[in-house]
Design an enzyme around this catalytic site. Structure first.
Site, mmCIF file in Angstrom:
data_model
loop_
_atom_site.group_PDB
_atom_site.id
_atom_site.type_symbol
_atom_site.label_atom_id
_atom_site.label_comp_id
_atom_site.label_asym_id
_atom_site.label_seq_id
_atom_site.Cartn_x
_atom_site.Cartn_y
_atom_site.Cartn_z
ATOM 1 C CG HIS A 151 44.331 -15.179 0.755
ATOM 2 N ND1 HIS A 151 43.003 -14.804 0.715
ATOM 3 C CD2 HIS A 151 44.353 -16.520 0.550
ATOM 4 C CE1 HIS A 151 42.264 -15.877 0.489
ATOM 5 N NE2 HIS A 151 43.049 -16.927 0.391
ATOM 6 C CB CYS A 182 42.806 -16.594 -2.941
ATOM 7 S SG CYS A 182 41.864 -18.073 -2.596
ATOM 8 C CG ASN A 200 40.162 -18.761 2.002
ATOM 9 O OD1 ASN A 200 39.909 -17.801 1.271
ATOM 10 N ND2 ASN A 200 41.047 -19.686 1.672
#
Ligand code: UT7
Length: 328
Positions: free
Chosen positions: A255, A115, A285
């Site tokens: 994020h 990520c 996500n």
């Protein structure tokens, strides 16, 4: 930052058409909309079709970013693709993308930092330009997480989605562009968030498939604790390196993993919610794609003005983290 000032010339994003709602997930695993929304903030996510791979998503996002930047694929000197769901082990997704775009003179490589991959990619790209090695670099975060998600595991399948975000980097006027990067890793936390099957440690075998090692495994609580700590400290460190303060931030682009993690970052940075780009309710996500998609969407919505100070901050598998401060 040392060398020429480097900034973002253009942004682009793409998400697949197919929407997977919480209501649908209720029929697949023992979960419910209320739990997912209150624990994560996610309402729906996008899922790539059987024919779509990460390079296909990346292609659409890149075309938009190139148009937004006002350059063509032939102008690109380098393509960096951040992904944990490459089309295949090799060739790299960046080489496949280079071919699709017709970016004939561009070098190309993939980058694996989960990520945090997009921030790692920006740091690499910015340095190539700051040192005069390259003029135009495309950085893409692209993921088809649905292809490595176990849709019988309610701990993970409610979280992840597919998408791609891209930016074109180039030289900008003095006073604009990237001011600092803060990158980090703690490999000892690797087992907390992993897809362990299919590599050289656990090559694909019947046993690997039966133990579901090809899918994402996550120790949610531990990753949550790490995220809350690191989002604040990485963000503060990037600000310190840039010689700026929390009060200088016009927009935080975090994020998009969990609304509660984002909320804790806002508290730590003393920022109101309207100074934060949040779109995880729509997309879940998307790992390396989350930050560039949020950035591209903020740009499209007119939420970023020239001269604005942005803080981009992320964390993820590795464990890794990354933050950057830039003046738009
Ligand atoms: O990009 C980086 C990657 N990942 C992350 O950032 C994720 C970080 N972690 C998280 O976001 C959170 O830990 C989760 C959203 C994954 C889980 O939230 P939580 O508040 O930490 O829940 P929990 O794991 O403590 O589970 C609470 C309860 C448990 O039941 P008991 O043991 O209290 O009876 C779970 O079994 O909720 C249960 N549960 C669910 N219930 C309904 C876990 N998943 C679900 C679900 N639906 N999908």
């Amino acid at each position: 930052m040392i060398g020429k000032p480097v900034g973002i010339w253009g942004t682009g994003m793409y998400v697949p058409e197919r929407v997977l709602s919480n209501a649908e997930l209720e029929k697949m695993v023992d979960t419910n909309d209320e739990w997912i929304v209150t624990r994560t903030g996610i309402k729906e996510r996008r899922i790539a079709s059987a024919e779509q791979a990460s390079s296909d998503l990346a292609y659409h996002a890149s075309v938009e970013a190139l148009a937004n930047a006002g350059i063509t694929a032939e102008d690109l000197d380098l393509i960096i693709v951040a992904t944990i769901t490459p089309d295949m082990a090799f060739p790299s997704t960046s080489c496949i993308l280079q071919d699709k775009l017709g970016a004939k003179k561009a070098a190309a490589f993939d980058l694996s930092a989960a990520c945090s991959g997009f921030i790692y990619g920006l740091a690499n790209a910015a340095n190539f330009i700051a040192t005069g090695i390259y003029k135009h670099v495309l950085v893409v975060g692209t993921e088809c997480l649905s292809k490595i998600t176990d849709y019988t595991d309610r701990n993970t399948c409610i979280l992840f989605g597919d998408g791609a975000g891209a930016v074109v980097l180039g030289e900008v006027e003095e006073g604009r562009g990237f001011r600092s990067f803060e990158l980090g890793a703690d490999g000892s936390g690797g087992p907390l968030l992993t897809a362990a099957g299919g590599g050289s440690r656990n090559p694909i075998s019947q046993e690997v498939l039966e133990s579901k090692k090809q899918f994402i495994y996550m120790a949610g609580k531990e990753v949550f604790k790490f995220a809350v700590k690191i989002m604040g400290s990485a963000g503060e460190e990037a600000l310190r390196k840039a010689g700026l303060d929390k009060t200088d931030i016009d927009l935080l682009v975090p994020h998009q993993a969990n609304f509660r993690i984002i909320q804790s970052s806002l508290e730590r940075l003393s920022l109101p919610e309207d100074k934060c780009m949040i779109n995880l309710n729509k997309y879940g996500n998307m790992s390396a794609a989350s930050i560039p998609v949020a950035l591209a969407e903020a740009n499209k919505e007119g939420r970023i003005k020239p001269g604005d100070t942005l803080l981009l901050v992320g964390f993820g598998g590795g464990l890794t983290w990354g933050a950057t401060v830039l003046v738009w």
